[in-house]
Design an enzyme around this catalytic site. Structure first.
Site, mmCIF file in Angstrom:
data_model
loop_
_atom_site.group_PDB
_atom_site.id
_atom_site.type_symbol
_atom_site.label_atom_id
_atom_site.label_comp_id
_atom_site.label_asym_id
_atom_site.label_seq_id
_atom_site.Cartn_x
_atom_site.Cartn_y
_atom_site.Cartn_z
ATOM 1 N N HIS A 22 0.832 -1.218 0.000
ATOM 2 C CA HIS A 22 0.000 0.000 0.000
ATOM 3 C C HIS A 22 0.857 1.255 0.000
ATOM 4 O O HIS A 22 0.346 2.370 -0.143
ATOM 5 C CB HIS A 22 -0.922 0.003 1.228
ATOM 6 C CG HIS A 22 -2.021 -1.010 1.145
ATOM 7 N ND1 HIS A 22 -2.077 -2.120 1.974
ATOM 8 C CD2 HIS A 22 -3.090 -1.102 0.322
ATOM 9 C CE1 HIS A 22 -3.155 -2.835 1.666
ATOM 10 N NE2 HIS A 22 -3.779 -2.251 0.682
ATOM 11 N N ARG A 48 -6.440 5.839 1.488
ATOM 12 C CA ARG A 48 -6.124 5.070 2.693
ATOM 13 C C ARG A 48 -4.791 5.509 3.291
ATOM 14 O O ARG A 48 -4.555 5.385 4.496
ATOM 15 C CB ARG A 48 -6.118 3.577 2.368
ATOM 16 C CG ARG A 48 -7.514 3.057 2.028
ATOM 17 C CD ARG A 48 -7.542 1.557 1.879
ATOM 18 N NE ARG A 48 -6.919 1.085 0.635
ATOM 19 C CZ ARG A 48 -6.999 -0.187 0.239
ATOM 20 N NH1 ARG A 48 -7.629 -1.084 0.985
ATOM 21 N NH2 ARG A 48 -6.436 -0.566 -0.888
ATOM 22 N N ASP A 214 -13.753 -6.996 -2.699
ATOM 23 C CA ASP A 214 -12.966 -6.912 -1.480
ATOM 24 C C ASP A 214 -13.469 -5.690 -0.708
ATOM 25 O O ASP A 214 -13.295 -4.561 -1.166
ATOM 26 C CB ASP A 214 -11.470 -6.747 -1.805
ATOM 27 C CG ASP A 214 -10.614 -6.935 -0.560
ATOM 28 O OD1 ASP A 214 -9.576 -7.594 -0.650
ATOM 29 O OD2 ASP A 214 -11.022 -6.437 0.511
ATOM 30 N N GLU A 240 -15.666 -10.300 0.355
ATOM 31 C CA GLU A 240 -14.461 -10.489 1.183
ATOM 32 C C GLU A 240 -14.346 -9.424 2.252
ATOM 33 O O GLU A 240 -14.556 -8.246 1.986
ATOM 34 C CB GLU A 240 -13.221 -10.451 0.302
ATOM 35 C CG GLU A 240 -11.905 -10.599 1.047
ATOM 36 C CD GLU A 240 -10.736 -10.751 0.134
ATOM 37 O OE1 GLU A 240 -10.880 -11.420 -0.916
ATOM 38 O OE2 GLU A 240 -9.663 -10.181 0.426
ATOM 39 N N GLU A 268 -7.289 -12.118 6.015
ATOM 40 C CA GLU A 268 -5.962 -11.516 5.806
ATOM 41 C C GLU A 268 -5.489 -10.721 7.017
ATOM 42 O O GLU A 268 -4.291 -10.554 7.205
ATOM 43 C CB GLU A 268 -5.957 -10.647 4.548
ATOM 44 C CG GLU A 268 -6.742 -9.373 4.640
ATOM 45 C CD GLU A 268 -6.783 -8.633 3.308
ATOM 46 O OE1 GLU A 268 -7.470 -9.117 2.397
ATOM 47 O OE2 GLU A 268 -6.137 -7.572 3.200
ATOM 48 N N ASP A 291 -2.608 -14.108 5.403
ATOM 49 C CA ASP A 291 -1.416 -13.593 4.739
ATOM 50 C C ASP A 291 -0.221 -14.231 5.435
ATOM 51 O O ASP A 291 -0.053 -14.070 6.651
ATOM 52 C CB ASP A 291 -1.336 -12.058 4.842
ATOM 53 C CG ASP A 291 -0.153 -11.512 4.048
ATOM 54 O OD1 ASP A 291 -0.376 -10.771 3.101
ATOM 55 O OD2 ASP A 291 0.999 -11.864 4.384
ATOM 56 N N HIS A 318 -3.846 -14.586 1.215
ATOM 57 C CA HIS A 318 -3.825 -13.201 0.723
ATOM 58 C C HIS A 318 -2.532 -12.984 -0.046
ATOM 59 O O HIS A 318 -1.499 -13.573 0.255
ATOM 60 C CB HIS A 318 -3.905 -12.267 1.942
ATOM 61 C CG HIS A 318 -3.712 -10.833 1.601
ATOM 62 N ND1 HIS A 318 -2.573 -10.140 1.933
ATOM 63 C CD2 HIS A 318 -4.512 -9.971 0.940
ATOM 64 C CE1 HIS A 318 -2.690 -8.895 1.498
ATOM 65 N NE2 HIS A 318 -3.835 -8.767 0.896
ATOM 66 N N GLU A 338 -3.897 -15.838 -5.152
ATOM 67 C CA GLU A 338 -4.219 -14.444 -5.472
ATOM 68 C C GLU A 338 -3.005 -13.772 -6.091
ATOM 69 O O GLU A 338 -1.864 -13.982 -5.632
ATOM 70 C CB GLU A 338 -4.620 -13.664 -4.221
ATOM 71 C CG GLU A 338 -4.829 -12.167 -4.530
ATOM 72 C CD GLU A 338 -5.193 -11.320 -3.338
ATOM 73 O OE1 GLU A 338 -5.106 -11.796 -2.194
ATOM 74 O OE2 GLU A 338 -5.581 -10.157 -3.556
HETATM 75 C C1 LIG Z 1 -7.762 -4.265 -2.703
HETATM 76 C C2 LIG Z 1 -7.862 -4.323 -1.193
HETATM 77 O O1 LIG Z 1 -8.504 -3.130 -0.756
HETATM 78 C C3 LIG Z 1 -6.503 -4.400 -0.548
HETATM 79 O O2 LIG Z 1 -5.726 -3.299 -0.930
HETATM 80 C C4 LIG Z 1 -5.776 -5.688 -0.886
HETATM 81 C C5 LIG Z 1 -6.507 -6.868 -0.339
HETATM 82 O O3 LIG Z 1 -7.197 -6.801 0.677
HETATM 83 C C6 LIG Z 1 -6.421 -8.145 -1.039
HETATM 84 O O4 LIG Z 1 -5.621 -8.245 -1.999
HETATM 85 O O5 LIG Z 1 -7.170 -9.079 -0.632
HETATM 86 MG MG LIG Z 2 -8.533 -8.514 0.879
#
Ligand SMILES: C[C@H](O)[C@H](O)CC(=O)C(=O)O
Ligand SMILES: [Mg+2]
Length: 392
Positions: A22, A48, A214, A240, A268, A291, A318, A338
């Site tokens: 991020h 964010r 998401d 999600e 995650e 994750d 994740h 992913e």
């Molecule tokens: C896209 C989501 O807001 C975040 O940045 C990444 C994520 O939560 C995900 O890849 O799962």
């Molecule tokens: Mg996510």
């Protein structure tokens, strides 16, 4: 033959992408008006980073053995994480044998219970654990997936996360996960905008391509229920992280209320086998998404995946690049992986942890054969502005 011992544990920080994906320059899709729990405060709705999502930055952990081998782990943790590694945990790890991953993990977890259990401390424990699995692979000259029991499939298939599922479809990915842009604070207008965006994307990709949302912890039970039922018209495959991670009971309520064919996924921002036991048994989620750099590393992810398997649930980690690819390759209940589209406009595939790693593999046609290089098969990009803030 004597088993090498860990001679030194080192912690570095670096800014700008990498494991803290991020932490991107302005204009990146990943920081462009995405729904979050902070959106109830209008000043934090547009970005964010405005409330510090990238406050920590990347933490790099190196574990060097007395035979000269070096293992590399990466996570989100920055300077505080580096302090925990160098000023507390290195003293527990240095001198141990490179094979003693279970004992080391147990000591890392138990010795930080009074200030850890989840969050930054478990990120730091995960980063150390990843470095130690990489180190064992370097010492044994084997890829991590060999150390995990070998491959159960020839290659990985991926869904893509980002604002362009239509492009992801053309690239060969099996689905596209959209960031949800509007939450309850933006009312009916925001709900409508969410659904209009989903309807338009469904129009572009056709009926069979997986589309997911998401929600990044941003919703409440009522909004999530209404959104799920309205989105079912467009065949949303899963919703999600709709609720706060600690609201296991809310997840169970949502599972009961939402359309049966739609999947509820989360994890995650969860850590350890105990957290995932709550998510599975109380939260009733359908897919868990730990994750590997945040949940406790490979050593704990093995336990989490076995627990999920006992519930008949899939584990789709994740986005964490090679650090989860070796695990997914070796688990029957991890059917796909992913891939986070980290190009600023998500118009092309670039390495997920760019520019942190050298030799970081990327999917081609939405698929990847994990390279048979030792450890996780990647090297640290030492041309970056790496800082070692707390030498012990
Ligand atoms: C896209 C989501 O807001 C975040 O940045 C990444 C994520 O939560 C995900 O890849 O799962
Ligand atoms: Mg996510």
């Amino acid at each position: 033959m004597a088993v090498p011992r860990i001679r030194q544990l080192r912690a570095y920080t670096v800014r700008g992408g990498g494991a803290d994906y991020h932490d991107q320059a302005a204009g990146h899709w990943i920081d462009d008006h995405i729904a979050t729990p902070m959106a109830r405060y209008p000043e934090y709705r547009h970005s964010r980073q405005s409330f510090g999502l990238n406050a920590l930055g990347t933490l790099v952990v190196e574990a060097e053995a007395d035979d000269g081998s070096v293992g590399l782990g990466v996570t989100v943790g920055g300077e505080p994480g580096a302090w925990i590694v160098e000023k507390h945990l290195a003293g527990l790890v240095e001198g141990q044998r490179v094979t003693d991953l279970e004992k080391i993990w147990d000591q890392l977890y138990l010795s930080t219970l009074h200030y850890g259990r989840k969050g930054l401390v478990l990120n730091t424990v995960s980063g150390i654990d990843l470095a130690l699995w990489d180190l064992l692979g370097q010492v044994r000259q084997e890829p991590v997936y060999h150390l995990l029991g070998g491959a159960v499939r020839d290659e990985l298939v991926f869904y893509a996360t980002g604002p362009r599922p239509d492009l992801a479809q053309k690239m060969g990915f099996i689905g596209g996960k959209l960031p949800l842009r509007h939450g309850p604070a933006e009312g009916e207008e925001g709900l409508r905008a969410n659904l209009d965006a989903l309807a338009a994307m469904r129009q572009r990709v056709g009926d069979d391509f997986w589309l997911m949302w998401d929600c990044w912890m941003s919703l409440d039970l009522d909004y999530a229920t209404r959104l799920a039922h309205a989105a079912d018209e467009y065949g949303l495959r899963w919703i999600e992280e709709p609720l706060l991670p600690d609201d296991y009971w809310g997840h169970a309520d949502l599972r009961r209320r939402m359309p049966a064919r739609m999947l509820l996924t989360a994890g995650e921002h969860e850590a350890t086998r105990w957290g995932f036991r709550l998510l599975l048994e109380t939260g009733q989620v359908d897919i868990v998404q730990p994750d590997v750099g945040w949940c406790g590393g490979i050593t704990e992810l093995r336990r989490i995946a076995a627990l999920a398997d006992s519930h008949g649930k899939a584990v789709v980690p994740h986005g964490s690049s090679v650090y989860s690819y070796h695990f997914v390759l070796s688990r029957p209940n991890s059917p796909f992986a992913e891939f986070l589209m980290m190009h600023p406009d998500a118009t092309e595939v670039v390495p997920m942890l760019h520019p942190l790693l050298l030799d970081e593999p990327v999917p081609e046609g939405g698929r990847l054969r994990v390279p048979d290089r030792p450890g996780f098969g990647v090297r640290l990009n030492r041309e970056l502005d790496l800082s070692r803030p707390h030498t012990h």
